[in-house]
Scaffold this active site. Structure first.
Site, PDB file in Angstrom:
ATOM      1  N   HIS A 113     -83.115 -41.068  91.894  1.00  0.00           N
ATOM      2  CA  HIS A 113     -81.630 -40.945  92.902  1.00  0.00           C
ATOM      3  C   HIS A 113     -81.747 -42.635  93.664  1.00  0.00           C
ATOM      4  CE1 HIS A 113     -80.977 -36.540  92.771  1.00  0.00           C
ATOM      5  NE2 HIS A 113     -80.411 -37.650  91.327  1.00  0.00           N
ATOM      6  N   ASP A 138     -81.239 -37.174  81.589  1.00  0.00           N
ATOM      7  CA  ASP A 138     -82.571 -35.960  82.015  1.00  0.00           C
ATOM      8  C   ASP A 138     -82.278 -35.000  81.959  1.00  0.00           C
ATOM      9  OD1 ASP A 138     -80.004 -36.376  83.908  1.00  0.00           O
ATOM     10  OD2 ASP A 138     -81.189 -35.569  85.692  1.00  0.00           O
TER      11      ASP A 138
END
Length: 282
Positions: free
Chosen positions: A18, A165
């Site tokens: 992130h 992901d």
């Protein structure tokens, strides 16, 4: 389809993914033209760190739980968008909830940018839809990740980011992830792609890195954060990202961030952060 990210939200792998995602979006925003983010494995959008799932593993304590203390000024400047996204989700202060990748992307995007958030798990897809029900910039889909990539590329804006992901629970999932990346590049050769992978003692990270390198795309960044030594049956020792067509100067950002994250999130005196190119420059 049994994987539920709520058990792992906010762990050290999430912090790496992130923080980098936020830097990529900030770099994309340097140009006025709009862009599109395609998150192929979106999750539920935001996670309750006091919930039963997060409470069972408490993985977040070794990730975002260690990030409260301020870093040096140059590091904090680069972390600012990531920290702002977390603060916006926790309006009363503190750290009760943690944002997933689609939430961070939506928070940082501009009014003209767009997000496709895809999640195959039906229960999680429903929560993702609820999360973004008032945001017209966001479209939520519930198809296989590979189908999502094929259906949404190239984007109308001709600028964008694709995040891949998967949970890597199935034996063929690494090969499928690289195949998704290759298919995405065939459809959108100039797009930025982020492929996340776990670092364990099983050799998956090395094999995936070799497979990405064989795609032969010049200027592919390999970013890894290892918080402890990998050993058999030891679980997640770190994680990495292969970033194809990274925005200009992203490597400089990450060369500042990765050593700082490694020192903060490494267990004991063990922590390694690296930024390199695939293939290495001549």
């Amino acid at each position: 389809m049994n994987y539920r990210h709520a058990y792992h939200a906010g762990n050290h792998a999430d912090v790496l993914k992130h923080v980098v995602l936020a830097r990529v979006i900030e770099r994309l925003k340097k140009k006025d033209k709009p862009f599109r983010v395609i998150d192929a494995h979106g999750g539920i959008g935001a996670y309750d760190l006091s919930g039963a799932e997060a409470g069972k593993t408490r993985e977040w304590e070794g990730g975002i739980g260690r990030m409260a203390e301020a870093f040096a000024a140059d590091v904090e400047s680069l972390l600012a968008p990531y920290r702002q996204a977390i603060a916006a989700l926790n309006g009363g202060g503190g750290l009760a909830r943690y944002p997933g990748s689609p939430w961070i992307a939506a928070h940082l995007m501009r009014s003209g940018d767009r997000l496709i958030a895809n999640e195959l798990h039906p229960d999680d897809k429903a929560l993702l839809e609820t999360c973004f029900r008032h945001d017209r910039r966001v479209s939520v889909t519930g198809v296989d990740a590979g189908v999502s990539i094929k259906a949404n590329l190239p984007p109308p804006e001709r600028r964008g980011l694709v995040l891949i992901d998967p949970p890597y629970e199935q034996k063929n999932e690494a090969a499928r992830a690289v195949a998704m990346l290759a298919e995405g590049l065939r459809r959108f050769a100039t797009g930025c792609f982020m492929l996340w992978y776990p670092v364990k003692a099983d050799g998956l990270a090395d094999g995936l890195g070799d497979a990405v390198e064989r795609l032969g795309v010049p200027g592919t960044l390999k970013v890894e954060l290892r918080v402890r030594e990998a050993f058999g049956e030891g679980g997640l020792a770190g994680s990495g990202l292969a970033i194809v067509n990274p925005p200009w100067q992203l490597d400089r950002d990450l060369e500042i961030l990765l050593p700082a994250l490694a020192r903060r999130l490494g267990l004991g005196n063990w922590g390694q952060g690296s930024v390199s190119w695939l293939p290495p420059p001549n």
